[in-house]
Design a protein around this motif. Structure first.
Motif, PDB file in Angstrom:
ATOM      1  N   GLY A 396      33.097  31.831  45.346  1.00  0.00           N
ATOM      2  CA  GLY A 396      32.181  33.108  45.140  1.00  0.00           C
ATOM      3  C   GLY A 396      32.256  33.347  43.046  1.00  0.00           C
ATOM      4  N   ALA A 397      31.259  33.471  41.861  1.00  0.00           N
ATOM      5  CA  ALA A 397      31.205  33.453  40.892  1.00  0.00           C
ATOM      6  C   ALA A 397      31.348  34.716  39.827  1.00  0.00           C
ATOM      7  CB  ALA A 397      30.180  33.859  40.814  1.00  0.00           C
ATOM      8  N   ASP A 398      32.718  34.295  39.045  1.00  0.00           N
ATOM      9  CA  ASP A 398      32.957  35.803  37.814  1.00  0.00           C
ATOM     10  C   ASP A 398      31.975  36.119  36.903  1.00  0.00           C
ATOM     11  OD1 ASP A 398      33.237  33.771  36.385  1.00  0.00           O
ATOM     12  OD2 ASP A 398      34.699  33.242  36.173  1.00  0.00           O
ATOM     13  N   ASN A 432      39.910  41.140  37.670  1.00  0.00           N
ATOM     14  CA  ASN A 432      41.342  41.049  35.872  1.00  0.00           C
ATOM     15  C   ASN A 432      41.023  39.864  36.045  1.00  0.00           C
ATOM     16  OD1 ASN A 432      41.320  40.931  33.019  1.00  0.00           O
ATOM     17  ND2 ASN A 432      43.657  41.829  33.454  1.00  0.00           N
ATOM     18  N   PRO A 433      39.522  38.192  35.565  1.00  0.00           N
ATOM     19  CA  PRO A 433      38.869  39.293  35.805  1.00  0.00           C
ATOM     20  C   PRO A 433      37.550  39.043  36.937  1.00  0.00           C
ATOM     21  CG  PRO A 433      39.007  37.068  35.476  1.00  0.00           C
ATOM     22  CD  PRO A 433      40.154  37.367  35.719  1.00  0.00           C
ATOM     23  N   VAL A 434      36.508  40.344  36.876  1.00  0.00           N
ATOM     24  CA  VAL A 434      36.076  40.305  37.781  1.00  0.00           C
ATOM     25  C   VAL A 434      35.495  38.802  38.674  1.00  0.00           C
ATOM     26  CG1 VAL A 434      34.303  41.826  38.673  1.00  0.00           C
ATOM     27  CG2 VAL A 434      35.326  42.465  37.006  1.00  0.00           C
ATOM     28  N   ARG A 435      35.971  38.894  39.477  1.00  0.00           N
ATOM     29  CA  ARG A 435      35.205  37.755  40.933  1.00  0.00           C
ATOM     30  C   ARG A 435      34.808  38.739  41.592  1.00  0.00           C
ATOM     31  NH1 ARG A 435      35.609  32.549  40.226  1.00  0.00           N
ATOM     32  NH2 ARG A 435      37.097  32.335  38.738  1.00  0.00           N
ATOM     33  N   LEU A 436      33.312  38.043  41.625  1.00  0.00           N
ATOM     34  CA  LEU A 436      32.469  38.265  43.184  1.00  0.00           C
ATOM     35  C   LEU A 436      32.185  37.453  44.221  1.00  0.00           C
ATOM     36  CD1 LEU A 436      29.954  40.456  41.148  1.00  0.00           C
ATOM     37  CD2 LEU A 436      31.983  41.621  42.346  1.00  0.00           C
ATOM     38  N   ILE A 437      31.953  37.480  45.573  1.00  0.00           N
ATOM     39  CA  ILE A 437      31.782  36.620  46.314  1.00  0.00           C
ATOM     40  C   ILE A 437      30.621  37.557  47.428  1.00  0.00           C
ATOM     41  CG2 ILE A 437      33.852  37.112  47.970  1.00  0.00           C
ATOM     42  CD1 ILE A 437      33.319  34.249  48.872  1.00  0.00           C
ATOM     43  N   ALA A 477      40.531  25.119  50.100  1.00  0.00           N
ATOM     44  CA  ALA A 477      41.092  23.971  48.733  1.00  0.00           C
ATOM     45  C   ALA A 477      40.059  24.016  48.128  1.00  0.00           C
ATOM     46  CB  ALA A 477      41.278  22.765  49.827  1.00  0.00           C
ATOM     47  N   HIS A 478      38.180  24.349  48.174  1.00  0.00           N
ATOM     48  CA  HIS A 478      37.534  24.329  46.909  1.00  0.00           C
ATOM     49  C   HIS A 478      37.104  25.691  46.894  1.00  0.00           C
ATOM     50  CE1 HIS A 478      37.026  20.550  47.690  1.00  0.00           C
ATOM     51  NE2 HIS A 478      37.541  20.792  48.999  1.00  0.00           N
ATOM     52  N   THR A 479      37.627  26.788  47.431  1.00  0.00           N
ATOM     53  CA  THR A 479      37.720  28.365  46.982  1.00  0.00           C
ATOM     54  C   THR A 479      38.744  28.691  45.962  1.00  0.00           C
ATOM     55  OG1 THR A 479      36.681  28.451  48.564  1.00  0.00           O
ATOM     56  CG2 THR A 479      37.897  30.423  47.553  1.00  0.00           C
ATOM     57  N   HIS A 480      38.265  29.681  44.873  1.00  0.00           N
ATOM     58  CA  HIS A 480      39.942  29.982  43.537  1.00  0.00           C
ATOM     59  C   HIS A 480      40.654  30.799  44.491  1.00  0.00           C
ATOM     60  CE1 HIS A 480      40.721  32.051  40.223  1.00  0.00           C
ATOM     61  NE2 HIS A 480      40.069  31.564  39.908  1.00  0.00           N
ATOM     62  N   ALA A 481      41.845  31.207  43.965  1.00  0.00           N
ATOM     63  CA  ALA A 481      42.809  31.352  44.886  1.00  0.00           C
ATOM     64  C   ALA A 481      42.868  33.010  44.595  1.00  0.00           C
ATOM     65  CB  ALA A 481      44.242  31.120  43.834  1.00  0.00           C
ATOM     66  N   ASP A 482      42.020  33.622  43.971  1.00  0.00           N
ATOM     67  CA  ASP A 482      41.613  35.513  44.281  1.00  0.00           C
ATOM     68  C   ASP A 482      40.436  35.584  45.428  1.00  0.00           C
ATOM     69  OD1 ASP A 482      43.036  35.414  41.295  1.00  0.00           O
ATOM     70  OD2 ASP A 482      41.200  35.986  40.611  1.00  0.00           O
ATOM     71  N   ILE A 483      39.922  34.817  45.953  1.00  0.00           N
ATOM     72  CA  ILE A 483      39.212  34.920  46.896  1.00  0.00           C
ATOM     73  C   ILE A 483      40.386  34.552  48.486  1.00  0.00           C
ATOM     74  CG2 ILE A 483      37.255  33.915  48.202  1.00  0.00           C
ATOM     75  CD1 ILE A 483      35.811  33.413  45.977  1.00  0.00           C
ATOM     76  N   PHE A 484      41.005  34.157  48.520  1.00  0.00           N
ATOM     77  CA  PHE A 484      42.066  33.283  48.856  1.00  0.00           C
ATOM     78  C   PHE A 484      42.722  35.004  49.603  1.00  0.00           C
ATOM     79  CE2 PHE A 484      46.413  32.633  50.668  1.00  0.00           C
ATOM     80  CZ  PHE A 484      46.509  31.873  51.775  1.00  0.00           C
TER      81      PHE A 484
END
Length: 539
Positions: A396-398, A432-437, A477-484
């Motif tokens: 993803g990307a913020d 907050n912050p916005v994270r898109l995937i 493991a390699h993904t931001h916690a927000d995505i999980f």
């Protein structure tokens, strides 16, 4: 008032500096050595107002030894004056400077034939015909050709009128863009401190703005004072020659080749994915992994060219490539650049930046990389942001990453995010912050969660569920916690996964014992109940 940057181009001693002086009254040669030797060594500046148009002139050196200085002044031009002396016509640096203008994709300009007082009418006509034939098929193919004499003043007033007419066709620069000023001069003024100058190529800068020097180790300063074309102001706009007094920065900490932009907004890079065009006049094919001199903005860096999908590039051909730089610099998508050979040091090509913050590409991925670059090259600002989010994959990307990689202002990023979230092309993992995937990797992660839980239940049917942290370590493991969290939340909302304290299970899973297992459970329970407070032996 419209702001236009005009650059000169042409061979040494063809009268570029004299022409700028005849137009503006300003001698752009400021260095002692320039006045002593009678030649321009470094870029010089002057300005002129014609009606409601303010012209900033960038006068460049014409000697072949100072082409790198010429390149520092050739960025960000709206118009170019190709200067040809009537008594010499086309010369080697005329051709090289013109090649540079074409590679930088300068959109408009005019041809000025100088020193017309030194030749007769017939010779002037021959020179004009030769220049017309030379620029045929280029952006100057239908450009005005004016004959002037800087010594007598003949043709100068008509040149001013022609510049004003050409200025009407130049598109206004976007004031809402992220501000960026490639630095071309650094000096100090007693009582004020460090001052940097450059052409503001995008956005606007106000007194008091916090700016960062790129590249640097996070060197930041407030704009203590601003001058535009030598006059104090509280605000500078794209298309203006700007001087900025930087509060609290040492003179030795800043140099030509660096750039100013809003603090924390952008990121310097040591790799660029580009479309590279080799000149037809290049002395030889360019082999992959060749070393070149890269010029972009006011910066110069040695770089290695890694061609994507082919071993070499023939003169006149174009291809996608990755430039791996030996020193960092600031660049953004759609910036134009020039490459010069390592030996001999001559201009061999140039191109445009497609991705300013790419990963290092592996040979087996090059077909996919080229496809991505083709899509990015064809995309507008809104589509580009969706593509960048998709290219980020499951990471993803913020907003900060999208801003740094695209150079887009906040309004464009928000517009793109709103559009692609509405169409479900992208998913918001956090606000907050916005994270898109992108939708595809998000759905793939959700599928893998379901598969992993199903396998777990088959192997451990008596377990109430899989540990949340165990699942996160295994798949995210390699993904931001927000995505999980976003994936689990969506699966729970769809009633596909149940979350109970620190355990996760498929919503359909229930612990069900066989008759034998139930009998064993009841037997164990009775043994413990009968034993009361006395511990039982394992047997």
């Amino acid at each position: 008032m419209k702001r236009i940057i005009v650059g000169t181009a042409g061979h040494i001693d063809h009268g570029k500096t004299a022409l700028v002086k005849a137009l503006t009254g300003v001698d752009a040669d400021r260095l002692k050595e320039e006045k002593e030797r009678g030649i321009t060594i470094d870029i010089g500046f002057a300005d002129l107002t014609v009606g409601d148009v303010h012209f900033g002139f960038v006068d460049v050196p014409g000697h072949e030894r100072f082409v790198k200085n010429m390149l520092a002044g050739a960025h960000g031009l709206d118009l170019v004056m190709l200067v040809v002396a009537a008594d010499e016509s086309l010369m080697p640096q005329t051709r090289e400077h013109f090649d540079i203008c074409r590679l930088l994709e300068i959109k408009a300009g005019l041809i000025v034939i100088t020193k017309c007082d030194m030749v007769d009418e017939e010779f002037a006509e021959l020179v004009e015909a030769e220049v017309s034939e030379y620029v045929a098929g280029s952006f100057l193919a239908n450009a005005p050709i004016l004959r002037v004499s800087s010594r007598t003043g003949a043709g100068i007033e008509q040149l001013k009128k022609t510049l004003a007419e050409l200025a009407k066709q130049v598109a206004e620069r976007d004031k809402a863009a992220v501000a960026r000023l490639p630095i071309d001069r650094v000096f100090t003024i007693k009582g004020f401190g460090t001052v940097v100058t450059g052409t503001l190529v995008a956005g606007q800068i106000k007194t008091g703005d916090e700016l960062e020097v790129y590249p640097s180790d996070g060197l930041r300063a407030k704009a203590r004072g601003l001058q535009v074309h030598g006059k104090s102001t509280n605000e500078a706009f794209a298309g203006e020659r700007t001087a900025i007094n930087l509060q609290g920065i040492d003179l030795n900490a800043v140099a030509r080749g660096q750039a100013l932009a809003p603090a924390g907004r952008l990121r310097a890079t040591q790799m660029l994915d580009v479309r590279l065009q080799l000149l037809k006049s290049a002395p030889r094919p360019l082999r992959s992994r060749s070393r070149v001199h890269l010029h972009i903005g006011t910066a110069e860096a040695l770089a290695r060219v890694v061609l994507l999908g082919q071993p070499e590039l023939a003169p006149g051909a174009a291809a996608f490539a990755q430039l791996r730089l030996e020193a960092p610099l600031l660049a953004l998508p759609n910036d134009h650049f020039i490459v010069r050979g390592a030996s001999p040091i001559v201009t061999i090509g140039g191109g445009v930046v497609i991705d300013a913050l790419p990963n290092k590409h592996r040979a087996r991925d090059r077909a996919k990389v080229v496809a991505n670059l083709e899509a990015l090259a064809a995309a507008d600002a809104v589509e580009r942001l969706a593509l960048l989010a998709e290219m980020a994959g499951e990471a993803g990307a913020d907003y900060a990453a999208l801003a740094a990689r695209s150079g887009a202002p906040d309004a464009v990023i928000k517009q793109a995010a709103d559009k692609w979230l509405k169409t479900k092309r992208l998913v918001s993992a956090s606000t907050n912050p916005v994270r898109l995937i992108a939708r595809a990797p998000f759905d793939d992660l959700a599928k893998r969660v379901r598969t992993t839980l199903k396998d777990f239940h088959q192997k451990s049917p008596l377990s109430a569920g899989m540990g949340r942290e165990e699942l996160r370590e295994k798949l995210f493991a390699h993904t931001h916690a927000d995505i999980f969290r976003a994936v689990i939340t969506q699966l729970a909302e769809r009633n596909e996964v149940a979350a109970e304290k620190d355990l996760l299970r498929l919503a359909s899973h229930k612990v069900a014992l066989t008759v034998e297992e139930q009998a064993a459970k009841d037997h164990l329970a009775k043994l413990y109940a009968d034993a009361a407070l006395e511990p039982l032996a394992l047997e």
